[in-house]
Design a protein around this motif. Structure first.
Motif, PDB file in Angstrom:
ATOM      1  N   THR A   1      32.238 -21.913 -26.743  1.00 42.66           N
ATOM      2  CA  THR A   1      31.478 -22.605 -25.518  1.00 42.66           C
ATOM      3  C   THR A   1      32.377 -23.557 -24.741  1.00 42.66           C
ATOM      4  N   GLY A   2      33.035 -24.396 -25.380  1.00 46.21           N
ATOM      5  CA  GLY A   2      33.834 -25.061 -24.553  1.00 46.21           C
ATOM      6  C   GLY A   2      34.914 -24.609 -23.730  1.00 46.21           C
ATOM      7  N   ALA A   3      35.660 -23.517 -24.424  1.00 40.41           N
ATOM      8  CA  ALA A   3      36.443 -22.768 -23.771  1.00 40.41           C
ATOM      9  C   ALA A   3      35.890 -21.940 -22.529  1.00 40.41           C
ATOM     10  N   ALA A   4      34.701 -21.554 -22.702  1.00 40.84           N
ATOM     11  CA  ALA A   4      34.072 -20.533 -21.886  1.00 40.84           C
ATOM     12  C   ALA A   4      33.552 -21.487 -20.626  1.00 40.84           C
ATOM     13  N   LEU A   5      33.029 -22.509 -20.872  1.00 37.56           N
ATOM     14  CA  LEU A   5      32.817 -23.523 -19.835  1.00 37.56           C
ATOM     15  C   LEU A   5      34.016 -23.768 -18.751  1.00 37.56           C
ATOM     16  N   GLN A   6      35.254 -24.351 -19.574  1.00 37.85           N
ATOM     17  CA  GLN A   6      36.132 -24.589 -18.900  1.00 37.85           C
ATOM     18  C   GLN A   6      36.995 -23.595 -18.234  1.00 37.85           C
ATOM     19  N   ASN A   7      37.000 -22.248 -18.848  1.00 39.62           N
ATOM     20  CA  ASN A   7      37.517 -21.055 -18.186  1.00 39.62           C
ATOM     21  C   ASN A   7      36.503 -20.683 -17.012  1.00 39.62           C
ATOM     22  N   LEU A   8      35.336 -20.869 -17.183  1.00 38.92           N
ATOM     23  CA  LEU A   8      34.493 -20.177 -16.010  1.00 38.92           C
ATOM     24  C   LEU A   8      34.669 -21.445 -14.829  1.00 38.92           C
ATOM     25  N   GLN A   9      34.696 -22.612 -15.219  1.00 36.75           N
ATOM     26  CA  GLN A   9      34.816 -23.379 -13.994  1.00 36.75           C
ATOM     27  C   GLN A   9      36.196 -23.188 -13.196  1.00 36.75           C
TER      28      GLN A   9
END
Length: 580
Positions: free
Chosen positions: A381-389
């Motif tokens: 989730t953290g990776a997804a949010l960071q990469n999504l941003q």
């Protein structure tokens, strides 16, 4: 005719034909070979840029997309698709490539390493823990409930169940089962087949009764066969022939009965001691963890001694080493992982069975898997949010650059049309005056059908119209991708989709998204297009208004041939502008 060669085609123009020279375009693949999602998940789109042939051909660096193997996860390797969200490193060259501190390889590797250490490492560590937890769960269930135990009845029929552990919970009971199976096999067949058929069945039944009495009532061998008053008999009383049989029965004699009783008890004790010594030998001197069922009083082994010893060895090894050696993000061991050893040696918790016991809810190993799965999900989730941003930012910048390039094209087209209208506003009054001075009876002015600007816009196969259409396709795709990214980001943020689901959705499209290098290239495209089209428009206007050749300088009102040519055409006479 002078050949002008560009990267994609050979365009030939007349060196004296200034008009055609001013609007000739060299074909150029503008470095943006970007993958687009289609119905089958793949696709390519190209953007083209029109260049004035007098300018040097410009080619922006092409966006590079690594070829992924079937087992690669783009967001979990050191590729440009995963390394989008670092705050320190970069995956696009900063400054000039010849400056040592901004060497391309060093700059790109910095971005990859930052992503690897801050994002990928934590995900892989979480996945490793989850995989180990699943392995422990599977092996525990197999070891504790996966052994097949078979029972043979007197007819030789075999009945098997796979519900027992791979260690003897009750060695004496197991030994009785083994013995019973062998006896029944030799009653239904085996050695009994060698008996004389005349009394074969009688011997089989006799052996079965004797064996069943032995296992069901082992104390019967100590019973006296005399049913009368044994005390009176021992004092000399005689009440018939049965008294003689009682005198001959050792169990009816107190001394001999004592010796038989003592022998039986000591045999049982010796067998129990032998079993315990056998188990201690198996377990390298470590006692089993035993559990006494309060309802039946039966004592059974719930954890073999060798696992008890091994648990302590592992606790003093693996878990403690992990804790002692933890020196990076995400390396502290989980409370479930650390608690396995303590649970395995707890008799109250029924030892190893407590790992898979779900009578009070979710089993320990299942909770451990869930916990590590949650840790993996949190990391993803953290990776997804960071990469999504980062992906949203890159896609927004890419879309803005493409829209800016479209605006440059539209502005160039508007400038050409405005210039044409200005020319007509100058030509029409002069042609009207010319007609009056030369007694031309009728002039039918028709400017809209000439479309000098439109011919420049649509010239050859490299028209501004096609360029605009290509850019519009790219901008539409970028806008669609941006909407999709915002949708995923909102779902993860608002918990309408799980972090793992968002991570997987992003991972499925990340290789089609623009990288920092793509954004940089799109921005350079806008600047280059603005410069080149500005030169094109200015060169075209100069040719229209200043060239002495009236077929090129059609707006050069200082040339009498231009005014006469338009007067002739609009009056119906033969004109130099009839077949241009």
């Amino acid at each position: 005719m002078t050949p002008i060669r560009d990267r994609g085609s050979l365009v030939c123009v007349h060196s004296t034909d200034v008009f055609h020279w001013s609007i000739a375009y060299g074909q150029l693949l503008l470095s943006r070979k970007r993958k687009l999602p289609t119905s089958n998940g793949t696709g390519n789109k190209y953007s083209f840029i029109a260049l004035w042939c007098a300018l040097a051909i410009f080619a922006a660096p092409a966006g590079v997309y690594a070829q992924l193997t079937a087992n690669d996860d783009p967001m979990e390797n050191c590729s440009i698709y995963g390394a989008q969200s670092m705050s320190v490193g970069s995956i696009a060259t900063l400054g000039g490539g010849v400056v040592p501190v901004s060497d391309a390889a060093v700059t790109l590797n910095t971005g990859m390493l930052v992503y690897k250490e801050c994002i990928v490492r934590k995900i892989i560590d979480a996945k490793k823990k989850a995989a180990i937890a699943q392995l422990i769960s599977d092996s525990s269930k197999t070891y504790l409930k996966g052994r097949e135990v078979c029972t043979v009845d007197i007819d030789g029929n075999r009945t098997c169940e796979t519900t027992s552990p791979y260690f003897p919970e009750d060695l004496a009971a197991d030994q009785r089962l083994w013995e019973s199976n062998v006896v029944n096999q030799n009653i239904s067949g085996g050695l009994s087949n060698s008996l004389n058929p005349a009394y074969q069945n009688d011997l089989r039944l006799a052996l079965n009764r004797s064996y069943q009495q032995q296992i069901q009532n082992p104390g019967a061998s100590l019973a006296c066969s005399y049913t009368g008053d044994l005390v009176a008999l021992n004092n000399g009383a005689y009440d018939g022939p049965q008294s003689l049989f009682a005198v001959g029965d050792p169990n009816c004699n107190p001394l001999f009965n004592y010796y038989n009783y003592q022998s039986s008890v000591m045999s049982i004790a010796a067998a129990d001691t032998a079993n315990r010594m056998t188990r201690l030998g198996w377990n390298n001197g470590t006692y089993d963890v035993e559990y006494r069922d309060p309802a039946t009083g039966r004592v059974r082994v719930v954890t073999p001694g060798f696992i008890v010893a091994g648990t302590f060895q592992q606790q003093l090894g693996s878990n403690f080493r992990q804790l002692e050696n933890a020196n990076d993000i995400g390396q502290l061991i989980n409370v479930f992982f650390a608690g396995i050893g303590n649970l395995a040696i707890s008799a109250t918790a029924q030892g190893l069975n407590a790992l898979i016991n779900s009578s009070v809810g979710t089993s320990f190993v299942d909770r451990m898997v869930q916990d590590f799965g949650a840790e993996q999900s949190a990391a993803q989730t953290g990776a997804a949010l960071q990469n999504l941003q980062a992906a949203v930012y890159n896609e927004s910048q890419y879309l803005a650059a493409k829209n800016a390039t479209k605006d440059v094209l539209m502005q160039a087209a508007t400038s050409l049309r405005d210039a044409e209208n200005l020319c007509w506003s100058r030509i029409v009054p002069l042609v009207t005056t010319y007609a009056q001075q030369n007694s031309i009876a009728q002039i039918q002015i028709a400017t809209t059908s000439e479309q000098w600007a439109q011919k420049v816009i649509e010239n050859n196969n490299n028209s501004l119209v096609r360029l605009a259409a290509s850019l519009n396709t790219e901008a539409t795709a970028a806008s669609t991708a941006l909407d999709r990214l915002n949708e995923i980001s909102a779902g993860v943020t608002n918990n309408t989709i799980s972090g793992t689901d968002g991570y997987n959705q992003l991972n499925a499209i990340v290789s089609t998204l623009p990288t920092q290098a793509d954004v940089q290239g799109a921005q350079e495209q806008t600047q280059t297009m603005q410069t080149n089209l500005g030169t094109l428009v200015q060169g075209t206007l100069t040719a229209w208004q200043g060239n002495a050749d009236p077929t090129v300088g059609w707006c050069n009102v200082n040339t009498p041939a231009v005014i006469k040519g338009w007067a002739d055409k609009w009056s119906g006479s033969s004109s130099i502008y009839d077949h241009r």
